[in-house]
Scaffold this motif. Structure first.
Motif, PDB file in Angstrom:
ATOM      1  N   MET A  26      34.025   4.061  12.491  1.00 12.71           N
ATOM      2  CA  MET A  26      34.416   5.416  12.171  1.00 12.71           C
ATOM      3  C   MET A  26      33.611   5.959  10.976  1.00 12.71           C
ATOM      4  O   MET A  26      33.199   7.104  10.984  1.00 12.71           O
ATOM      5  N   VAL A  27      33.417   5.116   9.990  1.00 18.00           N
ATOM      6  CA  VAL A  27      32.661   5.533   8.810  1.00 18.00           C
ATOM      7  C   VAL A  27      31.201   5.796   9.174  1.00 18.00           C
ATOM      8  O   VAL A  27      30.594   6.762   8.709  1.00 18.00           O
ATOM      9  N   GLY A  28      30.649   4.959  10.044  1.00 23.84           N
ATOM     10  CA  GLY A  28      29.265   5.141  10.465  1.00 23.84           C
ATOM     11  C   GLY A  28      29.063   6.416  11.262  1.00 23.84           C
ATOM     12  O   GLY A  28      28.049   7.110  11.106  1.00 23.84           O
ATOM     13  N   ALA A  29      30.035   6.744  12.105  1.00 25.88           N
ATOM     14  CA  ALA A  29      29.940   7.980  12.886  1.00 25.88           C
ATOM     15  C   ALA A  29      30.008   9.206  11.976  1.00 25.88           C
ATOM     16  O   ALA A  29      29.307  10.199  12.195  1.00 25.88           O
ATOM     17  N   GLU A  30      30.838   9.123  10.951  1.00 24.48           N
ATOM     18  CA  GLU A  30      30.925  10.237  10.003  1.00 24.48           C
ATOM     19  C   GLU A  30      29.604  10.413   9.249  1.00 24.48           C
ATOM     20  O   GLU A  30      29.152  11.535   9.032  1.00 24.48           O
ATOM     21  N   ALA A  31      28.980   9.310   8.867  1.00 24.35           N
ATOM     22  CA  ALA A  31      27.693   9.385   8.174  1.00 24.35           C
ATOM     23  C   ALA A  31      26.630  10.006   9.075  1.00 24.35           C
ATOM     24  O   ALA A  31      25.818  10.827   8.620  1.00 24.35           O
ATOM     25  N   LEU A  32      26.641   9.637  10.345  1.00 24.16           N
ATOM     26  CA  LEU A  32      25.655  10.208  11.271  1.00 24.16           C
ATOM     27  C   LEU A  32      25.917  11.686  11.534  1.00 24.16           C
ATOM     28  O   LEU A  32      24.970  12.457  11.738  1.00 24.16           O
ATOM     29  N   SER A  33      27.184  12.094  11.520  1.00 21.81           N
ATOM     30  CA  SER A  33      27.473  13.519  11.704  1.00 21.81           C
ATOM     31  C   SER A  33      27.002  14.331  10.496  1.00 21.81           C
ATOM     32  O   SER A  33      26.526  15.458  10.642  1.00 21.81           O
ATOM     33  N   VAL A  34      27.102  13.753   9.300  1.00 23.92           N
ATOM     34  CA  VAL A  34      26.585  14.431   8.108  1.00 23.92           C
ATOM     35  C   VAL A  34      25.071  14.562   8.202  1.00 23.92           C
ATOM     36  O   VAL A  34      24.493  15.602   7.845  1.00 23.92           O
ATOM     37  N   VAL A  35      24.399  13.534   8.698  1.00 22.53           N
ATOM     38  CA  VAL A  35      22.942  13.596   8.876  1.00 22.53           C
ATOM     39  C   VAL A  35      22.586  14.670   9.907  1.00 22.53           C
ATOM     40  O   VAL A  35      21.627  15.422   9.723  1.00 22.53           O
ATOM     41  N   ALA A  36      23.375  14.774  10.968  1.00 22.29           N
ATOM     42  CA  ALA A  36      23.106  15.781  11.999  1.00 22.29           C
ATOM     43  C   ALA A  36      23.261  17.198  11.444  1.00 22.29           C
ATOM     44  O   ALA A  36      22.440  18.079  11.731  1.00 22.29           O
ATOM     45  N   VAL A  37      24.290  17.419  10.644  1.00 18.10           N
ATOM     46  CA  VAL A  37      24.478  18.742  10.039  1.00 18.10           C
ATOM     47  C   VAL A  37      23.332  19.041   9.073  1.00 18.10           C
ATOM     48  O   VAL A  37      22.806  20.160   9.037  1.00 18.10           O
ATOM     49  N   GLY A  38      22.924  18.049   8.298  1.00 16.60           N
ATOM     50  CA  GLY A  38      21.794  18.230   7.397  1.00 16.60           C
ATOM     51  C   GLY A  38      20.509  18.532   8.143  1.00 16.60           C
ATOM     52  O   GLY A  38      19.681  19.329   7.698  1.00 16.60           O
ATOM     53  N   ARG A  39      20.335  17.878   9.293  1.00 13.20           N
ATOM     54  CA  ARG A  39      19.152  18.142  10.116  1.00 13.20           C
ATOM     55  C   ARG A  39      19.144  19.583  10.602  1.00 13.20           C
ATOM     56  O   ARG A  39      18.115  20.265  10.557  1.00 13.20           O
ATOM     57  N   LEU A  40      20.286  20.066  11.052  1.00 12.89           N
ATOM     58  CA  LEU A  40      20.349  21.445  11.537  1.00 12.89           C
ATOM     59  C   LEU A  40      20.100  22.449  10.411  1.00 12.89           C
ATOM     60  O   LEU A  40      19.351  23.417  10.596  1.00 12.89           O
ATOM     61  N   LEU A  41      20.694  22.210   9.256  1.00 13.72           N
ATOM     62  CA  LEU A  41      20.481  23.127   8.139  1.00 13.72           C
ATOM     63  C   LEU A  41      19.029  23.076   7.643  1.00 13.72           C
ATOM     64  O   LEU A  41      18.447  24.111   7.307  1.00 13.72           O
ATOM     65  N   GLY A  42      18.450  21.883   7.616  1.00 14.64           N
ATOM     66  CA  GLY A  42      17.051  21.752   7.211  1.00 14.64           C
ATOM     67  C   GLY A  42      16.109  22.412   8.195  1.00 14.64           C
ATOM     68  O   GLY A  42      15.126  23.056   7.799  1.00 14.64           O
ATOM     69  N   ALA A  43      16.389  22.263   9.486  1.00 20.10           N
ATOM     70  CA  ALA A  43      15.552  22.902  10.500  1.00 20.10           C
ATOM     71  C   ALA A  43      15.669  24.424  10.421  1.00 20.10           C
ATOM     72  O   ALA A  43      14.675  25.137  10.573  1.00 20.10           O
ATOM     73  N   LEU A  44      16.867  24.917  10.145  1.00 19.80           N
ATOM     74  CA  LEU A  44      17.061  26.358  10.010  1.00 19.80           C
ATOM     75  C   LEU A  44      16.296  26.899   8.803  1.00 19.80           C
ATOM     76  O   LEU A  44      15.604  27.918   8.903  1.00 19.80           O
ATOM     77  N   ALA A  45      16.396  26.211   7.671  1.00 18.67           N
ATOM     78  CA  ALA A  45      15.683  26.660   6.470  1.00 18.67           C
ATOM     79  C   ALA A  45      14.172  26.577   6.664  1.00 18.67           C
ATOM     80  O   ALA A  45      13.433  27.487   6.263  1.00 18.67           O
ATOM     81  N   SER A  46      13.694  25.512   7.291  1.00 18.36           N
ATOM     82  CA  SER A  46      12.256  25.368   7.537  1.00 18.36           C
ATOM     83  C   SER A  46      11.753  26.430   8.507  1.00 18.36           C
ATOM     84  O   SER A  46      10.672  26.999   8.316  1.00 18.36           O
ATOM     85  N   GLY A  47      12.515  26.676   9.549  1.00 18.91           N
ATOM     86  CA  GLY A  47      12.124  27.699  10.514  1.00 18.91           C
ATOM     87  C   GLY A  47      12.072  29.080   9.896  1.00 18.91           C
ATOM     88  O   GLY A  47      11.135  29.853  10.152  1.00 18.91           O
ATOM     89  N   LEU A  48      13.054  29.391   9.060  1.00 18.65           N
ATOM     90  CA  LEU A  48      13.056  30.680   8.379  1.00 18.65           C
ATOM     91  C   LEU A  48      11.856  30.805   7.447  1.00 18.65           C
ATOM     92  O   LEU A  48      11.210  31.854   7.380  1.00 18.65           O
ATOM     93  N   ASN A  49      11.538  29.731   6.754  1.00 17.79           N
ATOM     94  CA  ASN A  49      10.381  29.732   5.858  1.00 17.79           C
ATOM     95  C   ASN A  49       9.075  29.895   6.639  1.00 17.79           C
ATOM     96  O   ASN A  49       8.197  30.669   6.241  1.00 17.79           O
ATOM     97  N   LEU A  50       8.940  29.172   7.743  1.00 21.61           N
ATOM     98  CA  LEU A  50       7.720  29.287   8.547  1.00 21.61           C
ATOM     99  C   LEU A  50       7.542  30.690   9.120  1.00 21.61           C
ATOM    100  O   LEU A  50       6.433  31.234   9.116  1.00 21.61           O
ATOM    101  N   VAL A  51       8.620  31.278   9.602  1.00 22.30           N
ATOM    102  CA  VAL A  51       8.525  32.625  10.178  1.00 22.30           C
ATOM    103  C   VAL A  51       8.203  33.651   9.104  1.00 22.30           C
ATOM    104  O   VAL A  51       7.395  34.563   9.333  1.00 22.30           O
ATOM    105  N   SER A  52       8.794  33.498   7.921  1.00 20.18           N
ATOM    106  CA  SER A  52       8.496  34.463   6.855  1.00 20.18           C
ATOM    107  C   SER A  52       7.058  34.327   6.366  1.00 20.18           C
ATOM    108  O   SER A  52       6.398  35.330   6.082  1.00 20.18           O
ATOM    109  N   MET A  53       6.555  33.100   6.267  1.00 17.55           N
ATOM    110  CA  MET A  53       5.148  32.910   5.873  1.00 17.55           C
ATOM    111  C   MET A  53       4.209  33.454   6.945  1.00 17.55           C
ATOM    112  O   MET A  53       3.186  34.072   6.636  1.00 17.55           O
TER     113      MET A  53
END
Length: 76
Positions: free
Chosen positions: A1-28
């Motif tokens: 259960m603890v491992g699944a929670e850690a992986l879900s946090v990584v997944a949310v971080g991946r989505l937020l990082g991809a969103l921020a990177s995509g926004l930065n790339l499009v603005s540049m």
């Protein structure tokens, strides 16, 4: 259960990082287009996947190791 929670946090971080990177790339890209410099957007997918895998591995190990039964026995 603890491992699944850690992986879900990584997944949310991946989505937020991809969103921020995509926004930065499009603005540049649009800022360069205003200067009449046309270029393509390049995303290094292999580096992105390797970083995601390393983060997932470290998060899972860091979450599961303290919760393991052998770690609980050390504190009793």
């Amino acid at each position: 259960m603890v491992g699944a929670e850690a992986l879900s946090v990584v997944a949310v971080g991946r989505l937020l990082g991809a969103l921020a990177s995509g926004l930065n790339l499009v603005s540049m890209w649009s800022a360069l287009a205003l200067l009449s410099v046309w270029t393509s957007i390049y995303v290094p997918w292999a580096v992105f996947a390797a970083t995601l895998g390393a983060c997932a591995l470290l998060a899972r190990i860091s979450a599961v190791a303290p919760a393991s039964p052998s770690a609980a026995g050390r504190w009793n």
